[in-house]
Write an enzyme that holds these catalytic residues in place. Structure first.
Site, PDB file in Angstrom:
ATOM      1  N   ASN A  17     -17.640  17.442   4.426  1.00  0.00           N
ATOM      2  CA  ASN A  17     -16.722  16.805   5.368  1.00  0.00           C
ATOM      3  C   ASN A  17     -16.478  17.693   6.579  1.00  0.00           C
ATOM      4  OD1 ASN A  17     -16.001  14.318   3.907  1.00  0.00           O
ATOM      5  ND2 ASN A  17     -15.158  15.718   2.402  1.00  0.00           N
ATOM      6  N   ASP A  60     -11.026  29.010   7.850  1.00  0.00           N
ATOM      7  CA  ASP A  60     -10.117  28.812   6.732  1.00  0.00           C
ATOM      8  C   ASP A  60      -8.922  28.048   7.279  1.00  0.00           C
ATOM      9  OD1 ASP A  60      -9.626  29.043   3.970  1.00  0.00           O
ATOM     10  OD2 ASP A  60      -8.113  30.568   4.334  1.00  0.00           O
ATOM     11  N   TYR A  85      -5.326  17.292   2.368  1.00  0.00           N
ATOM     12  CA  TYR A  85      -3.970  16.732   2.400  1.00  0.00           C
ATOM     13  C   TYR A  85      -3.814  15.644   3.475  1.00  0.00           C
ATOM     14  CZ  TYR A  85      -2.797  20.880  -0.378  1.00  0.00           C
ATOM     15  OH  TYR A  85      -2.737  21.845  -1.359  1.00  0.00           O
ATOM     16  N   LYS A 115      -8.921  11.988  14.803  1.00  0.00           N
ATOM     17  CA  LYS A 115      -8.450  13.217  14.138  1.00  0.00           C
ATOM     18  C   LYS A 115      -9.006  14.455  14.847  1.00  0.00           C
ATOM     19  CE  LYS A 115      -8.683  15.865   9.893  1.00  0.00           C
ATOM     20  NZ  LYS A 115      -9.341  16.071   8.593  1.00  0.00           N
TER      21      LYS A 115
END
Length: 196
Positions: free
Chosen positions: A11, A68, A150, A171
């Site tokens: 993803n 990260d 999330y 997004k």
């Protein structure tokens, strides 16, 4: 210019690939033969990003970037933070992580949170980092079928839908990863320009 993106997450790979300039040939960890899980043992999000980039550079010799990301929830004192992927255990299960987060947020009025991404780029033996942050809040229920992590419970400030209800393009335009990646891409474009 060849660059390795140090992730096994498909993803993330799709998100990043769609934003990079065409002059950059993106190599995956699989393509360079790095099949192992890269350690993420640093106490900070930035530290983990740097650790992953250094790991690939030292063992495989490629210029590389890694990232990260952490979800930081105010009322939980910044948790899950650096442990976001393993919040509910080492199996890195998105649904279990969301279940635990919603359980820990039950009856909490303050639902403010932010996503933070750090990209670490190791190029010509120099390390550069790029930060992206987006503020928002944790919803009471999952909303949307898209995204990952999330996304189904994070609603960015100024929007009436979660990341999981947005298209990938929507997004990318506003997300923490999109913002950090835009800084990285800008840096790479300048670097490519100096090579031409």
């Amino acid at each position: 210019m060849k660059l390795v993106f140090a992730t096994h997450n498909r993803n993330k790979l799709k998100e990043v690939q769609s934003m990079l300039p065409r002059e950059i040939e993106l190599l995956t960890l699989d393509e360079i033969g790095c099949l192992e899980d890269i350690p993420e043992t640093a106490p900070t999000i930035e530290g983990n990003a740097i650790q992953k980039a250094q790991y690939v550079k030292e063992r495989y010799g490629y210029d590389v970037f890694s990232d990260d990301t952490g979800l930081e929830v105010s009322i939980l004192e910044g948790a899950p933070g650096v442990y976001s992927a393993r919040y509910a255990g080492d199996m890195k299960d998105d649904q279990a992580n969301i279940d635990l987060l919603l359980k820990n947020m039950r009856d909490k009025e303050n639902r403010k949170a932010q996503f933070k991404t750090i990209f670490a780029l190791c190029i010509n033996d120099e390390m550069h980092t790029f930060e992206g942050i987006i503020k928002g809040e944790i919803t009471h229920l999952r909303k949307g079928e898209g995204g990952f992590g999330y996304d189904a419970v994070f609603m960015p400030e100024g929007y009436e839908k979660t990341f999981a209800q947005m298209t990938r393009q929507e997004k990318n335009n506003i997300s923490h990863r999109g913002r950090a990646l835009q800084k990285l891409v800008q840096f790479l474009k300048i670097r490519i320009g100096t090579l031409e």
